[in-house]
Design an enzyme around this catalytic site. Sequence first.
Site, PDB file in Angstrom:
ATOM      1  N   GLU A 125       0.817  -1.209   0.000  1.00  0.00           N
ATOM      2  CA  GLU A 125       0.000   0.000   0.000  1.00  0.00           C
ATOM      3  C   GLU A 125       0.853   1.263   0.000  1.00  0.00           C
ATOM      4  OE1 GLU A 125      -3.078  -0.098   2.985  1.00  0.00           O
ATOM      5  OE2 GLU A 125      -4.156  -1.686   1.915  1.00  0.00           O
TER       6      GLU A 125
ATOM      7  N   GLU B 270      -6.127  -7.433  -1.330  1.00  0.00           N
ATOM      8  CA  GLU B 270      -6.466  -7.364   0.104  1.00  0.00           C
ATOM      9  C   GLU B 270      -7.822  -6.695   0.270  1.00  0.00           C
ATOM     10  OE1 GLU B 270      -3.379  -5.932   3.002  1.00  0.00           O
ATOM     11  OE2 GLU B 270      -5.072  -4.760   3.740  1.00  0.00           O
TER      12      GLU B 270
HETATM   13  C1  IDC Z   1      -3.463  -4.066  10.149  1.00  0.00           C
HETATM   14  C2  IDC Z   1      -3.701  -5.258  11.047  1.00  0.00           C
HETATM   15  C3  IDC Z   1      -3.466  -4.873  12.493  1.00  0.00           C
HETATM   16  C4  IDC Z   1      -2.084  -4.273  12.639  1.00  0.00           C
HETATM   17  C5  IDC Z   1      -1.904  -3.116  11.651  1.00  0.00           C
HETATM   18  C6  IDC Z   1      -0.477  -2.575  11.669  1.00  0.00           C
HETATM   19  O1  IDC Z   1      -5.002  -5.728  10.839  1.00  0.00           O
HETATM   20  O2  IDC Z   1      -3.592  -6.005  13.314  1.00  0.00           O
HETATM   21  O3  IDC Z   1      -1.937  -3.799  13.960  1.00  0.00           O
HETATM   22  O4  IDC Z   1      -2.185  -3.553  10.334  1.00  0.00           O
HETATM   23  O5  IDC Z   1      -0.434  -1.314  11.123  1.00  0.00           O
HETATM   24  C7  IDC Z   1      -4.326  -2.359   5.435  1.00  0.00           C
HETATM   25  C8  IDC Z   1      -2.988  -2.979   5.529  1.00  0.00           C
HETATM   26  C9  IDC Z   1      -2.937  -4.018   6.619  1.00  0.00           C
HETATM   27  C10 IDC Z   1      -3.725  -3.565   7.823  1.00  0.00           C
HETATM   28  C11 IDC Z   1      -5.191  -3.474   7.415  1.00  0.00           C
HETATM   29  C12 IDC Z   1      -6.113  -3.064   8.549  1.00  0.00           C
HETATM   30  O6  IDC Z   1      -2.540  -3.518   4.302  1.00  0.00           O
HETATM   31  O7  IDC Z   1      -1.594  -4.232   6.967  1.00  0.00           O
HETATM   32  O8  IDC Z   1      -3.578  -4.523   8.826  1.00  0.00           O
HETATM   33  N1  IDC Z   1      -5.315  -2.544   6.316  1.00  0.00           N
HETATM   34  O9  IDC Z   1      -5.741  -1.818   9.059  1.00  0.00           O
HETATM   35  N2  IDC Z   1      -4.734  -1.535   4.515  1.00  0.00           N
HETATM   36  C13 IDC Z   1      -5.982  -1.130   4.805  1.00  0.00           C
HETATM   37  C14 IDC Z   1      -6.372  -1.768   5.959  1.00  0.00           C
END
Ligand code: IDC
Length: 500
Positions: free
Chosen positions: A176, A265
């Site tokens: 991302e 994702e």
């Molecule tokens: C989130 C995980 C969470 C963790 C966080 C770290 O769900 O447990 O603490 O990252 O920053 C994304 C990302 C993905 C995120 C997810 C939800 O690719 O890594 O995971 N998310 O926030 N993009 C949009 C949402």
Amino acid sequence: MERRYKRKGLLWLGSFVLILILGFATLTCTAGATPVSENGALSVRGTHIVNARGNTFQIKGVSTHGLAWFPEYVSKAAFQDLRDNWGANTVRLAMYTAEYGGYCSGGDQAALKAKIDEGVKAATDLGMYVIIDWHILNDNNQPFGPAGQNAAIGFFTEMAGKYRNHNNVLYEICNEPTSANGGSWGNIKAYANAVIGAIRQIDGDAIIIVGTPTWSQDVDVAAQSPLSGGNLVYALHFYAGTHKESYRQKAATAIQAGLPLLVSEFGISDASGNGSLNTSEGNKWISFLNQHGIGYVAWNLSNKNESSALLKSSVKKTSGWSLSNLSKSGKWLVKKYGGKLSGKAADTSTKKKSSKKTTTAKKTTSKKTTAKKTTEKTTKKTSAKTSSKTVKATAKNAKASVQVTGSWFDGQRYYTQYKLTVKNKSKNKLSGWKVKVKFQNAVQQSGDWNGKYTFKSNTIVIKPVSYNKKIAAKKSVTDIGFIVSSAVPDNKVVSAKVVK
Ligand code: IDC
């Protein structure tokens, strides 16, 4: 005479055994059909991913959480469940580059690569497709700058060298991009050309997934100026609780312009990966994607206490899950994927049995009440240790501590990643908490998770998010972290305190 009969008998027996063997072989061949054995190498044609016969192939995948975060779900047994019971044909191996033992933030690179090897082997043995994901997110160590690009080239050169002869491996080169991590479309393109160039020298045809600006949402921007070269798809990410019709419009614009997309994702939670689920928007997304023959990969295979996690947080099993082990997100997903666990036939049979079950359940509940009573008694006895009182956190009853989990230099600034732990030392429940971390010198915010942060010169004030606000007696909250950058090296933490 007798001999003759014997011979004939043997002949009959022989042919019977042969028929049995042949029959079994055909059976096992059909039973052994896997997504990869049926579809072969994937490629990109027009706006679609297609199989070896040129037919549209829709990826239906499940993404791991961070490989360092939840390594226990990377196994053949777990992936086999995803394939056979959840209806998935693909696994995504998410390797954070910054957060939590990230590849570029002091994480154990050898261990991370060993996990990827384990994951690719499991997927290959099971005939599933597998995405190797360079999971950039909150890293301000310039993933698109020279250092980040070199790290990615080094990593993917190694991966492509290992997996060039696999027909089931896909490479996702930047999860991302955001304005905070330097991911404008111009920067992404320059980076992608370099990384793709390195992969193509070794692996000429594997599908490569390219992230798009603003957390892989601006596919319409990418469509105005796509990359050249074949077998590329562009990442579109959505969290249905936050991203709705206007984001589908962006996708529609991109598709119309001829851009091949893959939802590498998605979740039905909000964009934080937590919060309430929006299944009706989730349903709209899936029908939109099905209509356009676009594949999707769900976030995330873990039991983390967040609504996007596909397993219930109480479930400790790392494979062999039943439907009741799945979270609401997980149950919704398996239904969408048409997995065996959500099978209609299975549903009716459980319905028939269900009246019986309720009565037995009732009986067990009454048993449970007695059990409860006894526990109540014991808790009363031990009540000197813990109480039911709820109080505010103070420096006296709670302790904050920070631990360095990684550090690096990007050529300009010094980055350090920390983990924060807040411990409730008292016998009362804490209703909330606030922590102040003070550094020797000024710091800049570079990434953070699972808290609300205020940065001011050399101090950071951290408050909880909804799910880690309350802390039970004698318990701690962990899993909170942040990354800061400093102009000077060795900028140490002076103090980390619970404040009012
Ligand atoms: C989130 C995980 C969470 C963790 C966080 C770290 O769900 O447990 O603490 O990252 O920053 C994304 C990302 C993905 C995120 C997810 C939800 O690719 O890594 O995971 N998310 O926030 N993009 C949009 C949402």
